[in-house]
Design a protein around this motif. Structure first.
Motif, PDB file in Angstrom:
ATOM      1  N   ALA A 158       0.824  -1.185   0.095  1.00 42.89           N
ATOM      2  CA  ALA A 158      -0.059  -0.219   0.048  1.00 42.89           C
ATOM      3  C   ALA A 158       0.870   1.324   0.246  1.00 42.89           C
ATOM      4  N   VAL A 159       2.086   1.352   0.727  1.00 40.71           N
ATOM      5  CA  VAL A 159       2.436   2.558   0.999  1.00 40.71           C
ATOM      6  C   VAL A 159       3.637   2.529  -0.208  1.00 40.71           C
ATOM      7  N   SER A 161       3.285   1.852  -3.186  1.00 33.93           N
ATOM      8  CA  SER A 161       2.035   2.282  -4.380  1.00 33.93           C
ATOM      9  C   SER A 161       1.820   3.736  -4.546  1.00 33.93           C
ATOM     10  N   GLU A 162       2.088   4.343  -3.403  1.00 31.42           N
ATOM     11  CA  GLU A 162       1.849   5.910  -3.385  1.00 31.42           C
ATOM     12  C   GLU A 162       3.187   6.618  -3.471  1.00 31.42           C
ATOM     13  N   LEU A 163       4.332   6.125  -3.035  1.00 31.46           N
ATOM     14  CA  LEU A 163       5.353   6.893  -2.956  1.00 31.46           C
ATOM     15  C   LEU A 163       5.957   7.049  -4.467  1.00 31.46           C
ATOM     16  N   LYS A 164       6.579   8.273  -4.754  1.00 31.00           N
ATOM     17  CA  LYS A 164       7.255   8.527  -5.950  1.00 31.00           C
ATOM     18  C   LYS A 164       8.655   8.111  -5.987  1.00 31.00           C
ATOM     19  N   GLN A 166      11.522   6.129  -4.326  1.00 32.82           N
ATOM     20  CA  GLN A 166      12.053   4.771  -3.713  1.00 32.82           C
ATOM     21  C   GLN A 166      13.405   4.343  -3.514  1.00 32.82           C
ATOM     22  N   ARG A 173      10.026  -2.115  -2.442  1.00 32.01           N
ATOM     23  CA  ARG A 173       8.781  -2.966  -1.689  1.00 32.01           C
ATOM     24  C   ARG A 173       9.481  -4.039  -0.901  1.00 32.01           C
TER      25      ARG A 173
END
Length: 204
Positions: A158-159, A161-164, A166, A173
Protein backbone atom coordinates in the motif's frame (compact mmCIF):
# COMPACT_ATOMS: atom_id res chain seq x y z
CA UNK A 1 37.14 3.59 2.81
CA UNK A 2 33.56 4.64 2.09
CA UNK A 3 32.28 2.30 4.79
CA UNK A 4 34.60 3.86 7.35
CA UNK A 5 33.62 7.38 6.24
CA UNK A 6 29.94 6.48 6.63
CA UNK A 7 30.57 5.05 10.09
CA UNK A 8 32.42 8.18 11.19
CA UNK A 9 29.63 10.36 9.79
CA UNK A 10 26.58 8.52 11.10
CA UNK A 11 27.91 6.93 14.28
CA UNK A 12 30.25 9.79 15.21
CA UNK A 13 29.19 13.23 13.98
CA UNK A 14 25.45 12.54 13.63
CA UNK A 15 25.33 10.58 16.88
CA UNK A 16 26.99 13.44 18.74
CA UNK A 17 24.36 15.85 17.41
CA UNK A 18 21.54 13.55 18.51
CA UNK A 19 23.03 13.11 22.00
CA UNK A 20 23.49 16.85 22.40
CA UNK A 21 19.85 17.41 21.46
CA UNK A 22 18.63 14.69 23.86
CA UNK A 23 20.67 15.85 26.85
CA UNK A 24 19.62 19.48 26.29
CA UNK A 25 15.95 18.58 25.85
CA UNK A 26 15.90 16.22 28.85
CA UNK A 27 18.41 17.71 31.33
CA UNK A 28 17.66 15.18 34.08
CA UNK A 29 17.52 12.02 31.94
CA UNK A 30 19.99 9.15 32.02
CA UNK A 31 20.58 8.14 28.39
CA UNK A 32 21.41 4.60 27.29
CA UNK A 33 23.00 4.03 23.86
CA UNK A 34 22.99 0.49 22.48
CA UNK A 35 25.79 -0.73 20.23
CA UNK A 36 25.46 -2.55 16.93
CA UNK A 37 25.53 -6.33 16.62
CA UNK A 38 27.38 -8.49 14.05
CA UNK A 39 25.03 -9.31 11.17
CA UNK A 40 27.10 -11.94 9.36
CA UNK A 41 30.03 -14.07 10.46
CA UNK A 42 32.20 -16.76 8.92
CA UNK A 43 29.96 -19.28 10.70
CA UNK A 44 26.83 -18.10 8.86
CA UNK A 45 25.23 -20.90 6.86
CA UNK A 46 25.81 -20.46 3.12
CA UNK A 47 22.39 -21.83 2.16
CA UNK A 48 20.60 -19.37 4.43
CA UNK A 49 22.63 -16.43 3.12
CA UNK A 50 21.93 -17.48 -0.46
CA UNK A 51 18.21 -17.86 0.25
CA UNK A 52 18.07 -14.30 1.59
CA UNK A 53 19.79 -12.73 -1.42
CA UNK A 54 17.71 -14.71 -3.88
CA UNK A 55 14.57 -13.67 -2.06
CA UNK A 56 15.46 -9.99 -2.48
CA UNK A 57 15.53 -10.29 -6.26
CA UNK A 58 12.60 -12.74 -6.42
CA UNK A 59 14.77 -15.35 -8.13
CA UNK A 60 12.67 -18.34 -9.30
CA UNK A 61 12.84 -21.19 -6.78
CA UNK A 62 13.07 -23.79 -9.54
CA UNK A 63 16.40 -22.26 -10.65
CA UNK A 64 17.94 -21.70 -7.24
CA UNK A 65 19.96 -24.89 -7.48
CA UNK A 66 22.27 -22.85 -9.73
CA UNK A 67 23.41 -21.02 -6.58
CA UNK A 68 22.79 -23.55 -3.83
CA UNK A 69 24.77 -26.45 -5.28
CA UNK A 70 28.10 -27.35 -3.67
CA UNK A 71 30.28 -25.97 -6.48
CA UNK A 72 28.65 -22.54 -6.63
CA UNK A 73 28.49 -22.26 -2.84
CA UNK A 74 32.23 -22.83 -2.56
CA UNK A 75 33.30 -20.75 -5.58
CA UNK A 76 30.89 -17.81 -5.23
CA UNK A 77 29.04 -17.69 -1.94
CA UNK A 78 31.92 -18.64 0.33
CA UNK A 79 34.11 -15.70 -0.81
CA UNK A 80 31.08 -13.41 -0.57
CA UNK A 81 30.41 -14.60 2.98
CA UNK A 82 34.00 -13.79 3.90
CA UNK A 83 33.62 -10.32 2.40
CA UNK A 84 30.36 -9.68 4.26
CA UNK A 85 31.88 -10.96 7.50
CA UNK A 86 34.86 -8.62 7.12
CA UNK A 87 32.58 -5.64 6.53
CA UNK A 88 30.45 -6.68 9.50
CA UNK A 89 33.60 -6.81 11.64
CA UNK A 90 34.66 -3.35 10.46
CA UNK A 91 31.23 -1.89 11.15
CA UNK A 92 31.10 -3.46 14.62
CA UNK A 93 34.58 -2.28 15.63
CA UNK A 94 34.52 1.19 14.10
CA UNK A 95 30.93 2.01 15.07
CA UNK A 96 31.71 1.03 18.64
CA UNK A 97 34.65 3.43 18.63
CA UNK A 98 32.71 6.23 16.93
CA UNK A 99 29.67 5.95 19.20
CA UNK A 100 31.65 5.87 22.44
CA UNK A 101 33.75 8.78 21.17
CA UNK A 102 30.61 10.83 20.54
CA UNK A 103 29.34 9.91 23.99
CA UNK A 104 32.60 10.94 25.65
CA UNK A 105 32.57 14.32 23.91
CA UNK A 106 29.02 15.09 25.03
CA UNK A 107 29.53 13.69 28.55
CA UNK A 108 32.61 15.89 28.98
CA UNK A 109 30.42 18.99 28.60
CA UNK A 110 27.86 17.88 31.18
CA UNK A 111 28.06 18.53 34.90
CA UNK A 112 27.96 14.78 35.42
CA UNK A 113 28.11 12.00 32.78
CA UNK A 114 24.58 10.93 31.88
CA UNK A 115 25.13 8.91 28.70
CA UNK A 116 25.85 5.21 29.14
CA UNK A 117 26.87 2.59 26.60
CA UNK A 118 25.49 -0.96 26.33
CA UNK A 119 27.52 -3.23 24.12
CA UNK A 120 25.59 -5.65 21.94
CA UNK A 121 24.85 -8.94 23.72
CA UNK A 122 24.77 -10.75 20.37
CA UNK A 123 28.11 -12.43 19.56
CA UNK A 124 29.35 -13.31 16.08
CA UNK A 125 28.57 -17.00 16.56
CA UNK A 126 24.88 -16.11 16.97
CA UNK A 127 24.63 -13.80 13.95
CA UNK A 128 22.54 -14.43 10.82
CA UNK A 129 22.52 -18.00 9.55
CA UNK A 130 24.20 -19.57 12.59
CA UNK A 131 22.79 -22.56 14.45
CA UNK A 132 21.55 -20.54 17.42
CA UNK A 133 21.01 -17.20 15.74
CA UNK A 134 19.49 -14.31 17.67
CA UNK A 135 18.34 -12.64 14.44
CA UNK A 136 15.27 -13.09 12.26
CA UNK A 137 15.96 -15.18 9.15
CA UNK A 138 14.39 -16.18 5.85
CA UNK A 139 12.82 -19.61 6.16
CA UNK A 140 12.93 -22.42 3.61
CA UNK A 141 9.75 -21.03 2.04
CA UNK A 142 11.75 -17.81 1.50
CA UNK A 143 9.52 -15.79 3.84
CA UNK A 144 10.84 -13.97 6.93
CA UNK A 145 10.20 -16.00 10.07
CA UNK A 146 8.80 -13.12 12.16
CA UNK A 147 5.14 -13.08 13.09
CA UNK A 148 4.31 -9.73 11.47
CA UNK A 149 5.41 -10.61 7.91
CA UNK A 150 1.89 -10.93 6.44
CA UNK A 151 0.80 -7.62 7.93
CA UNK A 152 3.99 -5.89 6.80
CA UNK A 153 3.73 -7.28 3.28
CA UNK A 154 0.26 -5.80 2.85
CA UNK A 155 1.38 -2.49 4.34
CA UNK A 156 4.47 -2.29 2.12
CA UNK A 157 2.35 -2.82 -0.99
CA UNK A 158 0.00 0.00 0.00
CA UNK A 159 2.75 2.45 0.96
CA UNK A 160 5.04 1.93 -2.01
CA UNK A 161 2.18 2.17 -4.49
CA UNK A 162 1.83 5.82 -3.39
CA UNK A 163 5.50 6.82 -3.12
CA UNK A 164 7.23 8.49 -6.06
CA UNK A 165 10.76 8.22 -4.65
CA UNK A 166 11.89 4.74 -3.66
CA UNK A 167 15.34 4.45 -2.15
CA UNK A 168 16.09 0.96 -3.49
CA UNK A 169 14.32 1.47 -6.81
CA UNK A 170 12.38 -1.58 -7.90
CA UNK A 171 13.66 -3.50 -4.88
CA UNK A 172 12.23 -1.01 -2.37
CA UNK A 173 9.01 -2.93 -1.80
CA UNK A 174 10.91 -6.20 -1.42
CA UNK A 175 13.33 -4.65 1.08
CA UNK A 176 10.33 -3.36 3.03
CA UNK A 177 8.81 -6.84 3.16
CA UNK A 178 12.13 -8.30 4.34
CA UNK A 179 12.90 -5.51 6.82
CA UNK A 180 12.83 -7.79 9.86
CA UNK A 181 15.54 -10.06 8.45
CA UNK A 182 18.93 -9.81 10.19
CA UNK A 183 17.42 -7.82 13.07
CA UNK A 184 17.07 -9.21 16.61
CA UNK A 185 14.38 -11.86 16.97
CA UNK A 186 12.40 -12.38 20.18
CA UNK A 187 15.31 -14.03 21.97
CA UNK A 188 17.75 -11.42 20.66
CA UNK A 189 15.47 -8.58 21.75
CA UNK A 190 15.22 -10.16 25.19
CA UNK A 191 19.03 -10.29 25.36
CA UNK A 192 19.19 -6.56 24.57
CA UNK A 193 16.51 -5.79 27.16
CA UNK A 194 18.41 -7.74 29.82
CA UNK A 195 21.66 -5.94 28.95
CA UNK A 196 19.93 -2.54 29.20
CA UNK A 197 18.32 -3.43 32.54
CA UNK A 198 21.70 -4.57 33.82
CA UNK A 199 23.21 -1.20 32.89
CA UNK A 200 20.33 0.71 34.50
CA UNK A 201 20.80 -1.24 37.75
CA UNK A 202 24.36 0.06 37.96
CA UNK A 203 23.12 3.62 37.46
CA UNK A 204 20.19 3.84 39.87
Amino acid sequence: KKLRRDIASYCGTAMQGILEHITETFPRAQVVVVGYFPIVSRKSDLKKLTAYFLRIISFPRCLQCMFTNVVTRNLVMKPLRSKFARRSDIWLRDSDRAITGAMDRVNSRLTKPRIHYVQSPIPADRSYGTKQTLLWEVELDQHPDDETYDERKAGCAAVFSELKYQHYGRLSRRMCELSSVAHPNIEGSRAFADAIKGKLKSIF
